[in-house]
Design a protein around this motif. Structure first.
Motif, PDB file in Angstrom:
ATOM      1  N   LEU A 235      60.986   1.569  85.930  1.00  0.00           N
ATOM      2  CA  LEU A 235      59.521   1.498  85.944  1.00  0.00           C
ATOM      3  C   LEU A 235      58.944   2.175  87.181  1.00  0.00           C
ATOM      4  CD1 LEU A 235      58.793  -2.142  84.690  1.00  0.00           C
ATOM      5  CD2 LEU A 235      58.071  -0.018  83.598  1.00  0.00           C
ATOM      6  N   LEU A 236      59.609   2.001  88.301  1.00  0.00           N
ATOM      7  CA  LEU A 236      59.131   2.587  89.547  1.00  0.00           C
ATOM      8  C   LEU A 236      58.966   4.090  89.403  1.00  0.00           C
ATOM      9  CD1 LEU A 236      58.583   2.499  92.641  1.00  0.00           C
ATOM     10  CD2 LEU A 236      61.062   2.663  92.963  1.00  0.00           C
ATOM     11  N   TRP A 237      60.021   4.770  88.976  1.00  0.00           N
ATOM     12  CA  TRP A 237      59.974   6.236  88.954  1.00  0.00           C
ATOM     13  C   TRP A 237      59.249   6.784  87.740  1.00  0.00           C
ATOM     14  CZ3 TRP A 237      60.456   8.079  93.439  1.00  0.00           C
ATOM     15  CH2 TRP A 237      61.215   7.379  94.379  1.00  0.00           C
ATOM     16  N   ALA A 238      58.929   5.930  86.794  1.00  0.00           N
ATOM     17  CA  ALA A 238      58.089   6.356  85.672  1.00  0.00           C
ATOM     18  C   ALA A 238      56.609   6.312  86.039  1.00  0.00           C
ATOM     19  CB  ALA A 238      58.350   5.459  84.466  1.00  0.00           C
ATOM     20  N   ASN A 239      56.278   5.690  87.194  1.00  0.00           N
ATOM     21  CA  ASN A 239      54.865   5.461  87.512  1.00  0.00           C
ATOM     22  C   ASN A 239      54.401   5.980  88.865  1.00  0.00           C
ATOM     23  OD1 ASN A 239      53.531   3.543  85.343  1.00  0.00           O
ATOM     24  ND2 ASN A 239      55.653   2.852  85.587  1.00  0.00           N
ATOM     25  N   VAL A 240      55.299   6.482  89.706  1.00  0.00           N
ATOM     26  CA  VAL A 240      54.873   6.875  91.053  1.00  0.00           C
ATOM     27  C   VAL A 240      54.404   8.319  91.141  1.00  0.00           C
ATOM     28  CG1 VAL A 240      56.325   5.161  92.178  1.00  0.00           C
ATOM     29  CG2 VAL A 240      57.239   7.450  91.742  1.00  0.00           C
ATOM     30  N   GLY A 241      54.602   9.097  90.089  1.00  0.00           N
ATOM     31  CA  GLY A 241      54.150  10.483  90.139  1.00  0.00           C
ATOM     32  C   GLY A 241      55.026  11.381  90.982  1.00  0.00           C
ATOM     33  N   LYS A 242      56.258  10.990  91.219  1.00  0.00           N
ATOM     34  CA  LYS A 242      57.226  11.798  91.953  1.00  0.00           C
ATOM     35  C   LYS A 242      58.523  11.829  91.147  1.00  0.00           C
ATOM     36  CE  LYS A 242      55.653  10.452  96.610  1.00  0.00           C
ATOM     37  NZ  LYS A 242      56.093   9.885  97.909  1.00  0.00           N
ATOM     38  N   PRO A 243      59.303  12.888  91.297  1.00  0.00           N
ATOM     39  CA  PRO A 243      60.605  12.914  90.611  1.00  0.00           C
ATOM     40  C   PRO A 243      61.549  11.877  91.206  1.00  0.00           C
ATOM     41  CG  PRO A 243      60.380  14.816  92.061  1.00  0.00           C
ATOM     42  CD  PRO A 243      59.034  14.149  92.032  1.00  0.00           C
ATOM     43  N   ARG A 244      62.392  11.320  90.362  1.00  0.00           N
ATOM     44  CA  ARG A 244      63.364  10.338  90.833  1.00  0.00           C
ATOM     45  C   ARG A 244      64.414  11.031  91.703  1.00  0.00           C
ATOM     46  NH1 ARG A 244      66.242   5.337  87.773  1.00  0.00           N
ATOM     47  NH2 ARG A 244      68.172   5.240  89.006  1.00  0.00           N
ATOM     48  N   PRO A 245      64.693  10.485  92.899  1.00  0.00           N
ATOM     49  CA  PRO A 245      65.716  11.092  93.767  1.00  0.00           C
ATOM     50  C   PRO A 245      67.113  10.929  93.180  1.00  0.00           C
ATOM     51  CG  PRO A 245      64.241   9.632  94.999  1.00  0.00           C
ATOM     52  CD  PRO A 245      63.990   9.379  93.541  1.00  0.00           C
ATOM     53  N   GLU A 246      68.064  11.586  93.800  1.00  0.00           N
ATOM     54  CA  GLU A 246      69.461  11.446  93.404  1.00  0.00           C
ATOM     55  C   GLU A 246      69.920  10.006  93.652  1.00  0.00           C
ATOM     56  OE1 GLU A 246      71.324  13.711  91.968  1.00  0.00           O
ATOM     57  OE2 GLU A 246      69.772  15.270  92.045  1.00  0.00           O
ATOM     58  N   ASP A 247      70.896   9.565  92.876  1.00  0.00           N
ATOM     59  CA  ASP A 247      71.391   8.196  93.013  1.00  0.00           C
ATOM     60  C   ASP A 247      71.914   7.909  94.417  1.00  0.00           C
ATOM     61  OD1 ASP A 247      70.686   7.629  90.450  1.00  0.00           O
ATOM     62  OD2 ASP A 247      72.729   7.402  89.669  1.00  0.00           O
ATOM     63  N   GLY A 248      72.522   8.925  95.045  1.00  0.00           N
ATOM     64  CA  GLY A 248      73.027   8.718  96.408  1.00  0.00           C
ATOM     65  C   GLY A 248      71.914   8.372  97.377  1.00  0.00           C
ATOM     66  N   GLU A 249      70.769   9.052  97.259  1.00  0.00           N
ATOM     67  CA  GLU A 249      69.628   8.757  98.123  1.00  0.00           C
ATOM     68  C   GLU A 249      69.087   7.356  97.863  1.00  0.00           C
ATOM     69  OE1 GLU A 249      66.850  12.331  98.835  1.00  0.00           O
ATOM     70  OE2 GLU A 249      67.730  12.723  96.854  1.00  0.00           O
ATOM     71  N   LEU A 250      69.041   6.972  96.590  1.00  0.00           N
ATOM     72  CA  LEU A 250      68.537   5.649  96.244  1.00  0.00           C
ATOM     73  C   LEU A 250      69.478   4.553  96.740  1.00  0.00           C
ATOM     74  CD1 LEU A 250      67.201   6.286  92.637  1.00  0.00           C
ATOM     75  CD2 LEU A 250      65.857   5.896  94.711  1.00  0.00           C
ATOM     76  N   ARG A 251      70.780   4.784  96.664  1.00  0.00           N
ATOM     77  CA  ARG A 251      71.735   3.798  97.172  1.00  0.00           C
ATOM     78  C   ARG A 251      71.539   3.578  98.663  1.00  0.00           C
ATOM     79  NH1 ARG A 251      76.499   2.574  94.105  1.00  0.00           N
ATOM     80  NH2 ARG A 251      76.370   3.503  92.018  1.00  0.00           N
ATOM     81  N   GLU A 252      71.353   4.663  99.405  1.00  0.00           N
ATOM     82  CA  GLU A 252      71.147   4.532 100.849  1.00  0.00           C
ATOM     83  C   GLU A 252      69.830   3.818 101.151  1.00  0.00           C
ATOM     84  OE1 GLU A 252      73.332   5.138 103.334  1.00  0.00           O
ATOM     85  OE2 GLU A 252      74.653   5.386 101.602  1.00  0.00           O
ATOM     86  N   SER A 253      68.800   4.092 100.348  1.00  0.00           N
ATOM     87  CA  SER A 253      67.525   3.402 100.533  1.00  0.00           C
ATOM     88  C   SER A 253      67.689   1.899 100.308  1.00  0.00           C
ATOM     89  CB  SER A 253      66.476   3.968  99.580  1.00  0.00           C
ATOM     90  OG  SER A 253      65.242   3.283  99.708  1.00  0.00           O
ATOM     91  N   ILE A 254      68.412   1.531  99.254  1.00  0.00           N
ATOM     92  CA  ILE A 254      68.643   0.104  98.976  1.00  0.00           C
ATOM     93  C   ILE A 254      69.386  -0.539 100.134  1.00  0.00           C
ATOM     94  CG2 ILE A 254      69.861  -1.514  97.465  1.00  0.00           C
ATOM     95  CD1 ILE A 254      69.354   0.517  95.180  1.00  0.00           C
ATOM     96  N   ARG A 255      70.382   0.128 100.659  1.00  0.00           N
ATOM     97  CA  ARG A 255      71.139  -0.418 101.792  1.00  0.00           C
ATOM     98  C   ARG A 255      70.219  -0.638 102.989  1.00  0.00           C
ATOM     99  NH1 ARG A 255      77.063   0.668 101.754  1.00  0.00           N
ATOM    100  NH2 ARG A 255      76.926   0.872 104.018  1.00  0.00           N
TER     101      ARG A 255
END
Length: 502
Positions: A235-255
């Motif tokens: 839902l987040l990346w369907a609504n923020v108006g930006k392309p979804r980052p690579e999974d590696g970037e998202l994993r680091e953000s979660i950490r």
């Protein structure tokens, strides 16, 4: 922050009370408020000389930190506070304050969809980083364009972007992380972050930093993967108006956001260790002084349970949030007059000034005397009004010889705070970089092209009045400087656990 829930070294739901490079507290981010589409959801001032009766509601006095923040923000970007209020469907700062205090329902914000929520949040960051103009001050409000590299700062045209590039290029990569974490943080509000943690397989003294902490989390990659594949991440990346980052970037953000969530309880655990306070020997009480919406907005009763995993088998701990801006919520319940339940971390709060709380509850035994007092980013260095408001609390903590741990955002703030504490003749046991500081970078909200800061980057340990020998001040201070008194444990009385992190 998108989700309105901040847990880590924080700052701050909504931004640091004092950021690096400023001398006035910056305003809290409007994203501190809970999203309607997802879910509805201190100091002290001078004494009056009249003790409060037990249970009497204290009068709130002293400077309003958030109000000072709005003033400072408008000095950087004139009119930005009005944009924030407008986007949140508010008419005045009083409306904003009501929301921070939990007195406004999310339906009052005029947000109806996820897209609307994220768009309104992003709109509050839209101003030219070079000339500071807001969209309404431009011939074409749509002319603002975002930096393609960091997706964070805006410019009104090529001229301003080129003029600002020599400064912006120093921080562009870090600001990209800031922008990403600001969005992913919404998953803290939805409950996806943090993931379920494990009982520590190492003793607390052996866990030196976040790398050690993550190494104890079983099936870590599977837990991160479940968050990436979750409904709210989609839902987040369907609504923020930006392309979804690579999974590696998202994993680091979660950490990074997991460290932000757990930084406060682990910093409390650090304080217990530094002062040799053993949770396995007796029931403990910790007071969080100067608590505000930063520590208490949308707080759950389980948010400090990492202390139980840090000290398995402890006798019970109570963490009491004390401050004039404590938000009404789950932890708005009276402090315990009896010991905390065995093996549990019990959260409670008191909305008011700390010295009033001491007189009305601690001295009358309606609440337990603290074994440790912690202040997350007290900000008393920021301006004379805030220092005056904090003075009675600082003197009380000094004269009652209470073990105190303060955290700060930056080396500059550390230097300023140390100088004040030296002048107040407090016994500075030591100061150092915090091994459990949040790893999430945060920008100065209305002046992004400065080095990002990290919540609870440094700590200062205090214990009673200063000795006759002068305590070293902040001259020549460098990041990571060790204890000011030489060898760790020099103060003695630390029990079996040496003072310091040996």
């Amino acid at each position: 922050m998108a989700g309105g829930r901040r847990r880590g070294g924080g700052g701050r739901r909504g931004g640091p009370r004092q950021q690096a490079g400023t001398h006035q507290p910056p305003a809290p981010s409007p994203s501190a408020l809970p999203p309607a589409a997802a879910q509805q959801n201190a100091g002290a001032a001078p004494k009056t000389g009249h003790p409060k009766k037990p249970g009497e509601e204290p009068a709130v006095r002293g400077p309003d930190v958030d109000s000072l923040g709005f003033q400072a923000m408008d000095r950087n970007v004139p009119g930005l506070s009005h944009v924030i209020l407008q986007k949140l469907n508010m008419k005045s700062y009083g409306d904003y304050k009501s929301a921070m205090d939990g007195r406004k329902s999310s339906s009052d914000f005029g947000i109806r969809t996820y897209f609307d929520m994220f768009q309104k949040m992003e709109d509050t960051f839209k101003f030219c980083a070079e000339c500071k103009k807001l969209p309404d001050a431009l011939p074409d409000p749509k002319s603002l364009r975002r930096c393609k590299r960091c997706q964070n700062v805006y410019y009104c045209g090529v001229t301003c972007q080129r003029a600002n590039w020599p400064l912006h290029k120093k921080f562009c990569k870090k600001l990209k992380l800031v922008a990403l974490d600001r969005l992913v943080e919404w998953l803290v509000f939805t409950g996806d972050i943090p993931f379920p943690t494990e009982t520590w397989t190492k003793p607390a003294r052996a866990v030196k930093d976040w790398e050690d902490w993550f190494s104890m989390q079983e099936q870590l990659e599977e837990k991160l993967g479940a968050i990436l594949a979750g409904r709210y991440m989609t839902l987040l990346w369907a609504n923020v108006g930006k392309p979804r980052p690579e999974d590696g970037e998202l994993r680091e953000s979660i950490r990074r956001l997991v460290t932000d969530f757990h930084s406060r309880p682990l910093t409390i655990g650090l304080g217990l260790r530094l002062f040799g306070i053993d949770p396995l020997a007796k029931v403990l009480t910790v007071h969080v002084v100067g608590a505000s919406h930063v520590e208490t907005l949308n707080t759950r009763l389980t948010d400090y349970d990492e202390l139980t995993r840090m000290f398995p088998g402890h006798w019970g701990m109570e963490v009491v949030m004390v401050g004039v801006d404590v938000v009404d919520g789950a932890i708005m319940r009276p402090p315990l007059a009896t010991p905390a339940p065995r093996g549990r971390v019990y959260l409670s709060s008191y909305k008011g000034l700390y010295h009033d709380f001491w007189e009305s509850h601690v001295e009358t035994k309606l609440a337990a005397r603290p074994d440790l007092v912690v202040g997350f980013h007290p900000g008393f260095h920021a301006c004379p009004d805030l220092l005056a408001g904090w003075l009675p609390t600082l003197l009380l903590l000094r004269d009652y010889r209470l073990p105190v741990l303060f955290t700060v955002y930056s080396e500059q703030e550390l230097k300023s705070s140390l100088q004040i504490l030296v002048e107040l003749e407090t016994h500075i046991v030591g100061y150092a970089a915090n091994p459990f500081a949040s790893l999430r970078p945060e920008q100065v909200y209305s002046s992004p092209n400065k080095a990002p800061v990290y919540c609870s980057s440094f700590y200062i340990a205090l214990l009673g009045p200063a000795a006759a020998m002068a305590v070293p001040g902040a001259e020549g201070l460098e990041e990571g400087d060790p204890w000011v008194e030489g060898e760790p444990g020099a103060t003695g009385g630390a029990g079996d656990i040496p003072l310091g992190l040996g």
